[in-house]
Every structure is written in structure tokens, then in C-alpha cells.
Design an enzyme around this catalytic site. Structure first.
Site, short mmCIF file in Angstrom:
data_model
loop_
_atom_site.label_atom_id
_atom_site.label_comp_id
_atom_site.label_asym_id
_atom_site.label_seq_id
_atom_site.Cartn_x
_atom_site.Cartn_y
_atom_site.Cartn_z
CD GLU A 1 33.94 -22.75 -2.45
OE1 GLU A 1 33.17 -22.44 -1.52
OE2 GLU A 1 34.87 -22.02 -2.84
CB CYS B 1 28.46 -29.09 0.91
SG CYS B 1 27.34 -27.88 0.21
CB CYS C 1 25.18 -19.63 -9.11
SG CYS C 1 23.43 -20.08 -8.98
CB CYS D 1 20.45 -16.89 -3.75
SG CYS D 1 19.55 -18.13 -4.69
CB CYS E 1 24.55 -17.40 -2.39
SG CYS E 1 25.56 -18.77 -2.93
N GLY F 1 26.46 -23.22 -7.40
CA GLY F 1 25.58 -23.48 -8.53
C GLY F 1 24.19 -23.94 -8.14
CD GLU F 2 18.86 -24.55 -8.70
OE1 GLU F 2 18.60 -25.76 -8.65
OE2 GLU F 2 18.57 -23.74 -7.80
CB SER G 1 19.94 -27.79 -1.83
OG SER G 1 19.46 -26.52 -1.42
CB SER H 1 17.17 -22.34 -1.29
OG SER H 1 18.29 -23.18 -1.18
CG LEU H 2 10.52 -21.06 1.66
CD1 LEU H 2 9.88 -21.22 0.28
CD2 LEU H 2 9.65 -21.68 2.74
CB CYS I 1 27.76 -21.62 -1.41
SG CYS I 1 26.83 -22.89 -0.57
#
Length: 361
Positions: free
Chosen positions: A91, A112, A119, A123, A126, A166-167, A198, A221-222, A340
Site C-alpha cells: 500500500e 508514503c 517487515c 516495531c 506498527c 517495510g524497512e 525513514s 524512527s527514534l 502502515c
């Protein structure tokens, strides 16, 4: 499965055409139809010989993905669901006129973009990783999302943020190949400064990307200012803690001109304590980074909730009063499963491609 024409650059297309006894200039015509005129079919490429159009139609798919569904919201944010050749889904989200998004002008449209199916990094806020990781997207599937979004919306996409499913840095080779297509004059011709990658904090890849010649922006992404807090949210922090991450960001700053962005999703009772804001302010000042604050977007299957608006504003004000450029993004698209991976997760669960994810905390 036939290859997608959207994955071909001029050299590759010229090589194919030469093998077919066609002149090299046809490559430019084909690419113009794909990326500039946004042709709906090979048959629409009217300045190509009929025999070549027939050959292309039997040898290639025009696009690497198919549009299956669009969700639009009251604020005109749109989420596009795309089906891939193997039956999986990804998406993209088109976000209009958002002055708080990375400090860009308010009349811009940001897309985006996803980089993987699922992923592996898990995280905790997410939806992308709730059903695990399936595969990397190919360059044509990444760049194709932008092309399809422009075709479907009839609008020019001004900014790209690789922070969908995803990363991105775990698929760096394909990502850079897609960026080459997106930024090339024969492709979408979007300047690299309008692209933001990101990452959850893959330290070796951050260092590698710092050496890349294009002036791409980087967002981290902290989501926690200390290892104790970040570790509750970001499993990647166990492999590369904040000290290693900030060291890599210092290296990035030594190579790049653009300011970093630190992304921070505010989650009630987890990372929204004002002491975290004070520590975050120190990190951001040293790194000369902007901070993008995002109240948590509810995800089915997760227990966390967003803080009150007053708490979010208090967190932001500590950053601003410390001299940090900070924005509070009261995000668009909250009514269209815009977090996401939510739309893809719903579709694949309904089709029985994946099992309904177990609720996690």
C-alpha cells in the site's frame, strides 16, 4: 511471470531492442510513454510500429503492480492498495497539503511508499510487521507505486517518504535502483532532495547510504530518547543501541547537508513522559535535527493508545523551548486505516493469504 517494463532503464531497454532489430531511439519513446505520458497499455504507444507493440505486449507486463482499491478520507488523504504478481499486497498513502510534514510547503503532495511485503523488524506500534516478513520489493514495484499514484490521482507527487510497509534500508539495493528510476530525467524526474528515507536504525546501512552521492534526506524512527524506553518499542535497539545509532548519524552529518529528522510517535504512558522530551531535546540539538512528533495512530491488534492533545503539546513545547525545531503532526487519514500496513493486513487476512495476527503488547 513476464518482466515489467517499469523495471527497465534506457541501457537495458536499448539492449533488448537491439536484439529485436529495433533502433535505439525506440527506448526513449517507450520510456516517455511509461513515465511521462503514463500510458495505460502498450497498445496506446501510438508512435511505435504495430509489430513492436505486439512484441512488447507478449514479452512484458507494462506495470509491476495492479491497483485494486483506494480508500479516501474526509481530508482528501488517499490510501492505495496494490496487488503484486505473486498475489501479495502493498500500500501507498498520498498525503496532501501538510505543512508539518518534514517542514515542506503546505501546497505539496507527499506519497508514503512501501519497500517490502511485511517487515521483519517488529516495531511495536506498527501494523506492517504483525504478519511477519514475506519478501523485498523489486525496484519496479517500488517506483511503480509512485507512477500508479500519479495516474490514479491525476496529480504530481512532489515528495516521497519511504516509510510505508517495510524497512527501506533492509532492501537498500532495490531501493537505490528505484530511486535512480524516480530521479532520472527519463523517469519521474523528481529531485533527490524531495526524497526521504525513514529507517528504524540499521547502523551499517546508514553509513553506506551516507556515501551515496545523491542528497537524499534521512529520517530516524527514534520513538524513545533512552535505550530503556526505545527498547520497549523498537526491537532493533537491542542490536544497535542509541550510542551506535547516534554515532552513525554523526557520520551522516559529516557527509550530507540536509538536516536529519527524528521521528517520535507519542504513546501514552510509554514514551510521552516529559523527561523523555528533555533528553530528546539534547539529542536533537547535538545532531542539529528536526523532530517530527506523531500521536499514536490506533492499530487493531495493539493495546497502545495516543496521549491527550494537551500532553502532546506539552511534549512539543519542551522541545521548542529548548531551541529544537519540532512539529506536532495531527496526522491525516486517521479514518482510512492509514497506519502502515493496516489496509494490506486486512485484505490478506480476508483472502486467507495470512492468518489473523495474534494480538501483541
Amino acid at each position: 511471470m513476464l518482466p515489467a517494463l517499469t523495471g527497465y532503464d534506457p541501457a537495458a531497454l536499448e539492449a533488448y531492442l537491439a536484439a529485436e532489430g529495433q533502433p535505439a531511439f525506440r527506448a526513449g519513446q517507450i520510456l516517455d510513454w511509461i513515465w511521462k505520458k503514463k500510458a495505460a497499455s502498450v497498445e496506446a504507444m501510438s508512435n511505435l510500429p504495430a509489430a513492436l507493440r505486439e512484441k512488447l505486449s507478449t514479452s512484458f507486463r507494462l506495470h509491476a503492480l495492479d491497483h485494486t482499491h483506494t480508500q479516501g478520507s474526509g481530508d482528501t488523504t488517499r490510501k492505495f492498495l496494490f496487488k503484486l504478481h505473486d498475489g501479495r499486497y502493498v500500500e501507498s498513502v498520498l498525503i496532501p497539503a501538510n505543512p508539518a510534514l518534514y517542514g515542506e510547503r503546505s501546497d505539496r503532495r507527499t506519497l508514503c511508499v512501501s519497500s517490502q511485503v511485511g517487515c521483519a523488524y517488529g516495531c511495536k506500534f506498527c501494523a506492517s510487521g504483525l504478519a511477519g516478513f514475506s519478501r523485498n520489493l523489486e525496484a519496479a514495484e517500488i517506483a511503480g507505486q509512485v507512477l500508479m499514484a500519479e495516474r490514479l490521482s491525476g496529480e504530481r507527487v512532489d515528495n516521497l517518504v519511504f516509510m510505508g510497509m517495510g524497512e527501506p534500508l533492509a532492501n537498500l539495493d532495490n531501493l537505490l535502483a528505484a530511486i535512480s528510476i524516480i530521479t532520472s530525467p527519463w523517469g519521474l524526474h523528481l529531485g533527490a532532495r524531495h526524497l526521504t528515507i525513514s529507517t528504524s536504525g540499521l547502523v551499517p546501512q546508514i553509513r553506506r547510504l551516507a556515501e551515496h552521492p545523491q542528497q537524499i534526506r534521512l529520517a530516524i524512527s527514534l520513538h524513545g530518547a533512552t535505550d530503556e524506553v526505545r527498547g520497549q518499542i523498537m526491537p532493533v535497539n537491542k542490536k544497535w543501541g542509541t550510542a551506535e545509532l547516534f554515532d552513525a548519524l554523526d557520520y551522516w552529518n559529516s557527509k550530507k547537508k540536509q538536516h536529519l529528522t527524528l521521528e517520535y510517535i507519542l504513546i501514552e504512558g510509554v514514551n510521552d513522559h516529559l523527561e523523555q522530551a528533555r533528553i530528546l531535546a539534547g539529542h536533537a540539538r547535538r545532531l542539529k535535527a528536526k523532530v517530527n512528533l506523531i500521536p499514536y495512530n490506533t492499530v487493531e491488534g495493539l493495546d497502545w493508545v495516543r496521549p491527550s492533545e494537551d500532553q502532546c503539546r506539552a511534549f512539543r513545547d519542551i522541545l521548542k523551548n529548548s531551541g529544537v525545531a519540532a512539529t506536532l503532526r495531527l496526522e491525516k487519514g486517521h479514518d482510512i486505516d492509514a497506519a502502515c500496513g493496516q489496509l494490506r493486513l486486512k485484505q490478506e487476512t480476508e483472502e486467507g493469504i495470512i492468518e489473523a495476527p495474534v494480538k501483541r503488547k
